[in-house]
Design a protein around this motif. Structure first.
Motif, PDB file in Angstrom:
ATOM      1  N   MET A   1     -60.163  44.198 111.760  1.00  0.00           N
ATOM      2  CA  MET A   1     -58.991  43.793 110.991  1.00  0.00           C
ATOM      3  C   MET A   1     -58.434  44.995 110.222  1.00  0.00           C
ATOM      4  SD  MET A   1     -58.703  40.857 108.017  1.00  0.00           S
ATOM      5  CE  MET A   1     -59.115  39.543 109.163  1.00  0.00           C
ATOM      6  N   ASP A   2     -57.133  45.238 110.333  1.00  0.00           N
ATOM      7  CA  ASP A   2     -56.487  46.368 109.670  1.00  0.00           C
ATOM      8  C   ASP A   2     -56.373  46.079 108.177  1.00  0.00           C
ATOM      9  OD1 ASP A   2     -54.976  48.458 108.811  1.00  0.00           O
ATOM     10  OD2 ASP A   2     -53.502  48.331 110.427  1.00  0.00           O
ATOM     11  N   LYS A   3     -57.038  46.916 107.369  1.00  0.00           N
ATOM     12  CA  LYS A   3     -57.067  46.692 105.926  1.00  0.00           C
ATOM     13  C   LYS A   3     -55.916  47.379 105.186  1.00  0.00           C
ATOM     14  CE  LYS A   3     -62.131  46.417 105.875  1.00  0.00           C
ATOM     15  NZ  LYS A   3     -63.354  46.976 105.261  1.00  0.00           N
ATOM     16  N   ARG A   4     -55.104  48.164 105.888  1.00  0.00           N
ATOM     17  CA  ARG A   4     -54.082  48.952 105.199  1.00  0.00           C
ATOM     18  C   ARG A   4     -53.080  48.070 104.462  1.00  0.00           C
ATOM     19  NH1 ARG A   4     -52.123  52.929 109.881  1.00  0.00           N
ATOM     20  NH2 ARG A   4     -52.415  50.967 111.006  1.00  0.00           N
ATOM     21  N   ASN A   5     -52.639  46.984 105.100  1.00  0.00           N
ATOM     22  CA  ASN A   5     -51.695  46.099 104.438  1.00  0.00           C
ATOM     23  C   ASN A   5     -52.287  45.498 103.163  1.00  0.00           C
ATOM     24  OD1 ASN A   5     -49.734  46.569 106.307  1.00  0.00           O
ATOM     25  ND2 ASN A   5     -49.516  44.452 106.983  1.00  0.00           N
ATOM     26  N   ALA A   6     -53.541  45.120 103.231  1.00  0.00           N
ATOM     27  CA  ALA A   6     -54.199  44.556 102.052  1.00  0.00           C
ATOM     28  C   ALA A   6     -54.276  45.587 100.936  1.00  0.00           C
ATOM     29  CB  ALA A   6     -55.592  44.060 102.416  1.00  0.00           C
ATOM     30  N   THR A   7     -54.621  46.810 101.293  1.00  0.00           N
ATOM     31  CA  THR A   7     -54.728  47.873 100.293  1.00  0.00           C
ATOM     32  C   THR A   7     -53.381  48.173  99.648  1.00  0.00           C
ATOM     33  OG1 THR A   7     -56.587  48.881 101.484  1.00  0.00           O
ATOM     34  CG2 THR A   7     -55.396  50.270  99.914  1.00  0.00           C
ATOM     35  N   GLU A   8     -52.330  48.274 100.473  1.00  0.00           N
ATOM     36  CA  GLU A   8     -51.000  48.572  99.943  1.00  0.00           C
ATOM     37  C   GLU A   8     -50.472  47.421  99.088  1.00  0.00           C
ATOM     38  OE1 GLU A   8     -48.360  49.803 103.022  1.00  0.00           O
ATOM     39  OE2 GLU A   8     -49.704  51.387 103.742  1.00  0.00           O
ATOM     40  N   PHE A   9     -50.755  46.204  99.516  1.00  0.00           N
ATOM     41  CA  PHE A   9     -50.342  45.028  98.755  1.00  0.00           C
ATOM     42  C   PHE A   9     -51.005  45.035  97.373  1.00  0.00           C
ATOM     43  CE2 PHE A   9     -51.205  40.732  97.282  1.00  0.00           C
ATOM     44  CZ  PHE A   9     -49.973  40.116  97.367  1.00  0.00           C
ATOM     45  N   ILE A  10     -52.312  45.271  97.328  1.00  0.00           N
ATOM     46  CA  ILE A  10     -53.044  45.291  96.067  1.00  0.00           C
ATOM     47  C   ILE A  10     -52.542  46.425  95.167  1.00  0.00           C
ATOM     48  CG2 ILE A  10     -55.302  45.648  94.990  1.00  0.00           C
ATOM     49  CD1 ILE A  10     -54.921  42.894  96.203  1.00  0.00           C
ATOM     50  N   ASN A  11     -52.244  47.579  95.743  1.00  0.00           N
ATOM     51  CA  ASN A  11     -51.716  48.699  94.955  1.00  0.00           C
ATOM     52  C   ASN A  11     -50.408  48.328  94.274  1.00  0.00           C
ATOM     53  OD1 ASN A  11     -53.853  50.395  95.567  1.00  0.00           O
ATOM     54  ND2 ASN A  11     -52.811  51.395  97.282  1.00  0.00           N
ATOM     55  N   SER A  12     -49.494  47.721  95.030  1.00  0.00           N
ATOM     56  CA  SER A  12     -48.210  47.306  94.444  1.00  0.00           C
ATOM     57  C   SER A  12     -48.420  46.236  93.384  1.00  0.00           C
ATOM     58  CB  SER A  12     -47.274  46.783  95.544  1.00  0.00           C
ATOM     59  OG  SER A  12     -46.850  47.824  96.394  1.00  0.00           O
ATOM     60  N   TYR A  13     -49.294  45.298  93.686  1.00  0.00           N
ATOM     61  CA  TYR A  13     -49.608  44.223  92.733  1.00  0.00           C
ATOM     62  C   TYR A  13     -50.110  44.811  91.406  1.00  0.00           C
ATOM     63  CZ  TYR A  13     -52.094  40.155  90.799  1.00  0.00           C
ATOM     64  OH  TYR A  13     -52.547  39.154  89.976  1.00  0.00           O
ATOM     65  N   ASN A  14     -51.033  45.748  91.491  1.00  0.00           N
ATOM     66  CA  ASN A  14     -51.613  46.341  90.278  1.00  0.00           C
ATOM     67  C   ASN A  14     -50.576  47.125  89.478  1.00  0.00           C
ATOM     68  OD1 ASN A  14     -54.144  45.290  90.828  1.00  0.00           O
ATOM     69  ND2 ASN A  14     -54.876  47.131  91.874  1.00  0.00           N
ATOM     70  N   LYS A  15     -49.677  47.825  90.170  1.00  0.00           N
ATOM     71  CA  LYS A  15     -48.636  48.584  89.477  1.00  0.00           C
ATOM     72  C   LYS A  15     -47.666  47.649  88.758  1.00  0.00           C
ATOM     73  CE  LYS A  15     -48.754  52.581  92.592  1.00  0.00           C
ATOM     74  NZ  LYS A  15     -48.011  53.347  93.633  1.00  0.00           N
ATOM     75  N   ILE A  16     -47.298  46.550  89.408  1.00  0.00           N
ATOM     76  CA  ILE A  16     -46.407  45.569  88.787  1.00  0.00           C
ATOM     77  C   ILE A  16     -47.079  44.956  87.559  1.00  0.00           C
ATOM     78  CG2 ILE A  16     -45.300  43.315  89.091  1.00  0.00           C
ATOM     79  CD1 ILE A  16     -44.906  44.123  92.068  1.00  0.00           C
ATOM     80  N   ASP A  17     -48.338  44.591  87.715  1.00  0.00           N
ATOM     81  CA  ASP A  17     -49.102  43.998  86.622  1.00  0.00           C
ATOM     82  C   ASP A  17     -49.161  44.952  85.427  1.00  0.00           C
ATOM     83  OD1 ASP A  17     -50.805  42.088  85.361  1.00  0.00           O
ATOM     84  OD2 ASP A  17     -52.552  43.248  85.966  1.00  0.00           O
ATOM     85  N   ALA A  18     -49.492  46.202  85.679  1.00  0.00           N
ATOM     86  CA  ALA A  18     -49.616  47.191  84.608  1.00  0.00           C
ATOM     87  C   ALA A  18     -48.269  47.450  83.935  1.00  0.00           C
ATOM     88  CB  ALA A  18     -50.192  48.493  85.166  1.00  0.00           C
TER      89      ALA A  18
END
Length: 240
Positions: A1-18
């Motif tokens: 399973m390609d994890k890149r989308n999950a990683t990029e999604f979480i990165n954007s999520y964390n930046k928005i949250d912060a």
């Protein structure tokens, strides 16, 4: 399973949250969903994507909390990742006034000139907000509302309107309270979101006055009025 989308999604999520927590001083204990709901009351971009962000919080929890043995059990599709990037950009690095809005030719008037000249200038140009300068320093903004109010007082006192207009300098009718109630100073580094927020927070606002740094006294390089808000919103939508 390609994890890149999950990683990029979480990165954007964390930046928005912060970013939202930093902008509006939320407590660390508040959930992302609560942060989004409360931010939507103040931020038009968050309000636009409010429900999407709440849904994405559930997806984030599925990725982070429901993984087993370090294995990711949910991967966002490309469309979701791209939308999260768009929302991140709008919230974290929104378009600035200086890079987005072209400076206007601002019609102004010197403080010592007469109200007759101000009235003629407003009539000839159609501009209703005139920055008033004393040398290089802006000392106020005269508008048709302030002129009419002052003119009404002159009529009530029984003076000759023609003489009053000709002999009264513009500086005599300036009101410091007008600058606090009817105008908002912003600088070129402020964002388009700051403009929308200014009008949302103050329903009496006649215009956002843009200068280099948003400091009172600086030369005005742009006026943004309610008539510009549709265009401002469109610029933000296209900033992806």
């Amino acid at each position: 399973m390609d994890k890149r989308n999950a990683t990029e999604f979480i990165n954007s999520y964390n930046k928005i949250d912060a970013q939202l927590r930093d902008l509006y001083s939320f407590k660390p204990s508040q959930s992302f969903t609560d942060v989004v709901r409360r931010s939507a009351e103040k931020n038009s971009i968050v309000r636009k994507y409010e429900n999407d962000l709440v849904d994405y919080a559930r997806l984030r929890n599925a990725i982070v909390h429901q993984s087993t043995d370090g294995q990711i059990i949910a991967v966002p599709c490309d469309e979701v990742v791209e939308e999260m990037r768009t929302i991140e950009r709008l919230i974290c690095t929104p378009p600035t006034i200086g890079e987005t809005l072209q400076e206007k030719k601002i019609v102004s008037i010197e403080a010592g000139l007469s109200l007759r000249q101000a009235v003629l200038l407003i009539s000839r140009t159609g501009y209703s907000n005139l920055p008033v300068y004393e040398g290089r320093r802006m000392i106020g903004i005269v508008n048709n509302r302030r002129i009419i109010k002052a003119l009404g007082g002159a009529v009530q006192s029984g003076v000759s309107v023609d003489e009053w207009l000709s002999e009264t300098p513009v500086s005599d009718i300036l009101s410091e309270s007008d600058l606090l109630v009817y105008y908002k100073y912003l600088g070129k580094r402020n964002t388009l979101q700051d403009i929308l927020t200014a009008f949302e927070e103050n329903k009496k606002l006649l215009a956002v006055a843009v200068s280099e740094h948003g400091t009172p006294g600086e030369r005005i390089v742009n006026f943004v009025t309610p008539a510009d808000l549709v265009r401002i919103s469109k610029l933000m939508e296209d900033y992806t």
